[in-house]
Write an enzyme that holds these catalytic residues in place. Structure first.
Site, PDB file in Angstrom:
ATOM      1  CB  CYS A 127       4.239  -0.141  -4.949  1.00  0.00           C
ATOM      2  SG  CYS A 127       3.603   0.269  -3.295  1.00  0.00           S
ATOM      3  CG  ASP A 196       9.270  -0.789   1.488  1.00  0.00           C
ATOM      4  OD1 ASP A 196       8.801  -0.027   2.348  1.00  0.00           O
ATOM      5  OD2 ASP A 196       8.724  -1.001   0.399  1.00  0.00           O
TER       6      ASP A 196
END
Length: 309
Positions: A127, A196
């Site tokens: 990512c 996250d």
């Protein structure tokens, strides 16, 4: 555009991922809430607090998984004032402190994490994580001869952002499709990913596919380190609450017109997955490097239980 419209615009940009990345989301939310309360000076205290909570909810409800968002909002909005002017002043100071600390955290994470990278290492990342890239860039700045393997990170292909950043920084980089992770892991020395959310038991919630990297790394006996600011640890998990995994629109995966032609097909598009703590070797934060088992210490010492009250 007034401050309420600005707040709604920021919320929409977070929801649609125009603003993406847990750290960037947190900073944007803190700034939006600060700017909004500046317009509430004429309200009585009771109405001020109602408007504050309404604005906080608008921001928090945009993305259910990235705990940096509710943490940033909670740290920004809390105050002990008895009048509106003092409350606004306290909230503004909270926001400035949070934003400054968030910006400084990346540099600190980079320096601490770079100690884990050796000359000649091939690093795999997933990512687009500012914290993970800070580690990689810092190691490169130290003169270490490194290269990176970056995943495509479908369906939104955040890996394209990563490879552009690394290319512009002069770091040799190879882009791979997500399904090539296990095949390619034999070429890798270290896996570095962002976060996250991190739970009280040290589990990692991150971009879908992260657990695939961790499992392949364990099989190949490669270390996995997670780069995460302390505000990405989830206080709610102290109370047994599970982190909600966001499901996003099928439009990100397949064109809606094509899907209409396939009545027997449905699409699942989870944005995140969970990597168990046992697949993670170390979590790098701005206050030090910790094994996953010490997640509770971060929650207790750097966020505080009162954040969820």
């Amino acid at each position: 555009m007034d401050a309420k419209e600005d707040l709604n615009t920021t919320a929409e940009k977070i929801k649609t991922m125009e603003i993406r990345g847990a750290g960037r989301i947190a900073v944007a939310a803190s700034a939006a809430l600060r700017d909004y309360v500046m317009t509430l000076k004429s309200l009585p205290m009771s109405e001020f607090n109602v408007k504050l909570e309404e604005a906080a909810k608008i921001l928090v409800d945009t993305r259910p998984t990235a705990v940096s968002l509710p943490n940033a909002v909670a740290l920004t909005k809390r105050h002990s004032a008895n009048n509106v002017y003092d409350a606004i002043d306290e909230i503004a100071k909270n926001a400035e402190k949070f934003i400054t600390n968030a910006e400084q955290a990346l540099g600190k994470i980079g320096k601490i994490g770079a100690e884990r990278i050796h000359d000649g290492d091939v690093i795999m990342t997933h990512c687009n994580s500012h914290a993970a890239l800070s580690i990689i860039k810092t190691a490169f700045d130290q003169g270490k001869d490194i290269s990176v393997i970056a995943t495509e990170s479908r369906p939104r292909r955040q890996g394209f952002i990563t490879i552009r950043e690394l290319n512009d920084y002069g770091i040799p980089t190879t882009l791979i499709v997500d399904s090539a992770v296990r095949l390619t892991m034999k070429e890798v020395d270290l896996v570095v990913v962002g976060a996250d959310s991190i739970t009280v038991n040290g589990a990692l919630i991150n971009k879908i596919g992260t657990s695939q990297l961790a499992m392949a790394a364990q099989e190949a006996r490669k270390n996995v380190i997670v780069a995460a600011e302390t505000y990405k640890f989830s206080p709610r998990t102290l109370l047994g609450e599970m982190v909600e995994i966001e499901d996003r629109s099928s439009d990100e995966v397949i064109d809606a017109d094509i899907l209409k032609e396939l009545p027997n097909v449905k699409v699942r598009n989870p944005a995140f997955d969970v990597t168990p703590a046992e697949y993670i070797d170390l979590i790098i934060t701005e206050v030090g490097a910790f094994p996953p088992a010490m997640a509770f210490t971060i929650l207790r010492d750097y966020l505080g239980l009162e954040i969820e009250v």
